[in-house]
Design an enzyme around this catalytic site. Structure first.
Site, PDB file in Angstrom:
ATOM      1  N   GLU A 213     -28.613  13.350  -3.180  1.00 55.69           N
ATOM      2  CA  GLU A 213     -29.317  14.358  -2.398  1.00 55.69           C
ATOM      3  C   GLU A 213     -28.610  15.700  -2.503  1.00 55.69           C
ATOM      4  OE1 GLU A 213     -29.977  12.943   1.561  1.00 55.69           O
ATOM      5  OE2 GLU A 213     -31.042  11.145   0.884  1.00 55.69           O
TER       6      GLU A 213
ATOM      7  N   HIS B 206     -35.181  13.409   3.756  1.00 52.39           N
ATOM      8  CA  HIS B 206     -34.216  12.756   4.652  1.00 52.39           C
ATOM      9  C   HIS B 206     -34.352  13.271   6.087  1.00 52.39           C
ATOM     10  CE1 HIS B 206     -30.033  10.657   4.676  1.00 52.39           C
ATOM     11  NE2 HIS B 206     -30.716  10.391   5.775  1.00 52.39           N
TER      12      HIS B 206
END
Length: 373
Positions: free
Chosen positions: A286, A309
């Site tokens: 990420e 997320h």
């Protein structure tokens, strides 16, 4: 507690509060320096400032070189999920006493190296994640992602084929912890048949049924949703083999950890039509921060909802996390209570009565024969 004027924290700004409490500790609270990164809730800032500590607040994480230089001077550091407290970083934190993770996980902290106590908030955002999974289940069943894209492209496409209610469908939950069990109750109220798999024998809530194996769950359910921690044993636990076991036309949701699902295998199953859709909120890698140019093999896959997320990213969850972790830090700093620590036995120590001359001494040692001789 000392008197405190409410102040809104600004990035990089320091605060010193004037303590009027009688010192019952071998230090002055206003000498404790706390570094908060990634914008924890303002409730956390207020609690820490009210305790008399100095607080330096940043809305984002710091680059590693800046973090290594900055952390040297602080007794406490508070982070969320983006800041990595590795051995390299922690080795420079000579004054560090305690770490607060304002999130569920602690895999961003090298717990084997960290000599400081580490606190987190493993349950405060459970409801937020459970609600998101319910929303995603309905969205996938109604093809909301693809229909939304078509409408933004100016294509009005009304249809009912391959669009379903979730009532009466079978939901399979992998991991029946705090999130999985809350999700179970919500899904039950929608009329879904709830099944789950967990490595532990757990008393089910409502009408949920525990299945003996993951394979049985995969072949039984219309929706599979994952709620397990990031461990060596859970890496790629849903790969090509497991996806092939899922019912044709079923859906997969991952709002746990990005390493749980084999992304190329998932993309292949979506493109082939074996899976009717998927929603992914977490990824193996990420970005360090918000911005453009994020890429994943799932982009462009049919009926695939991607989110950045955000499972636990609600104002309610972040407020609750801020209160829980900040209070844990205050109790540990002021009197040594370790309730909620992830790398130390939980000890509930109470503050001595004001005016007492008693001094508490706590000896921490390895559990080996003869250590107390």
């Amino acid at each position: 507690m000392p008197a405190q004027t409410e102040i809104q924290a600004e990035p990089g700004q320091r605060y010193r509060t004037k303590s009027q409490t009688k010192n019952l500790k071998p230090f002055n609270t206003n000498e404790i320096k706390i570094l908060l990164l990634e914008g924890p809730s303002q409730n956390a800032v207020k609690i820490l400032m009210s305790a008399g500590y100095q607080v330096e607040y940043y809305a984002k994480s710091l680059p590693k070189d800046q973090l290594i230089e900055k952390i040297k001077d602080f007794h406490v550091v508070g982070i969320r999920s983006k800041t990595l407290l590795t051995e390299e970083v922690l080795s420079q934190a000579k004054n560090l006493v305690v770490i607060g993770c304002f999130c569920i996980g602690t895999n961003q902290v090298d717990l084997k190296y960290a000599s400081s106590r580490v606190f987190n908030s493993p349950f405060s955002n459970s409801r937020s994640v459970a609600e998101l999974v319910i929303a995603l289940s309905i969205g996938l069943a109604r093809n909301i992602g693809d229909l939304n894209t078509l409408m933004h492209d100016g294509k009005y496409t009304k249809r009912s084929d391959n669009s379903h209610e979730v009532r009466g469908k079978k939901l399979g939950i992998v991991g029946y912890g705090h999130i999985g069990s809350q999700l179970s109750v919500l899904a039950d109220s929608l009329g879904m048949s709830v099944f789950f798999f967990d490595i532990l024998k757990i008393n089910a809530l409502g009408t949920a049924i525990q299945l003996p194996t993951l394979e049985k769950l995969l072949e039984t359910c219309d929706f599979i949703t994952l709620h397990v921690p990031e461990l060596p044993s859970t890496k790629n636990m849903i790969g090509e083999k497991e996806i092939s076991m899922m019912k044709k036309g079923s859906f997969l949701i991952n709002a746990s950890r990005g390493t749980i699902v084999d992304i190329p295998a998932l993309a292949a199953a979506l493109k082939s039509g074996h899976l009717a859709g998927a929603s992914v909120d977490v990824y193996p890698s990420e970005p360090f921060g918000n911005g453009k140019n994020f890429t994943t093999e799932l982009q462009g896959c049919p009926n695939t909802i991607l989110s950045p997320h955000i499972g636990g990213s609600t104002e309610e969850a972040q407020s609750s996390i801020g209160v829980e972790v900040a209070n844990a830090l205050v109790k540990y700093i002021n009197n040594g209570t370790t309730l909620g620590a992830v790398n130390f036995p939980e000890i509930d120590l109470r503050m001595p009565n004001e005016g007492t001359k008693t001094i508490r001494i706590l000896n921490i040692h390895q559990n080996v024969p003869g250590v107390l001789k």
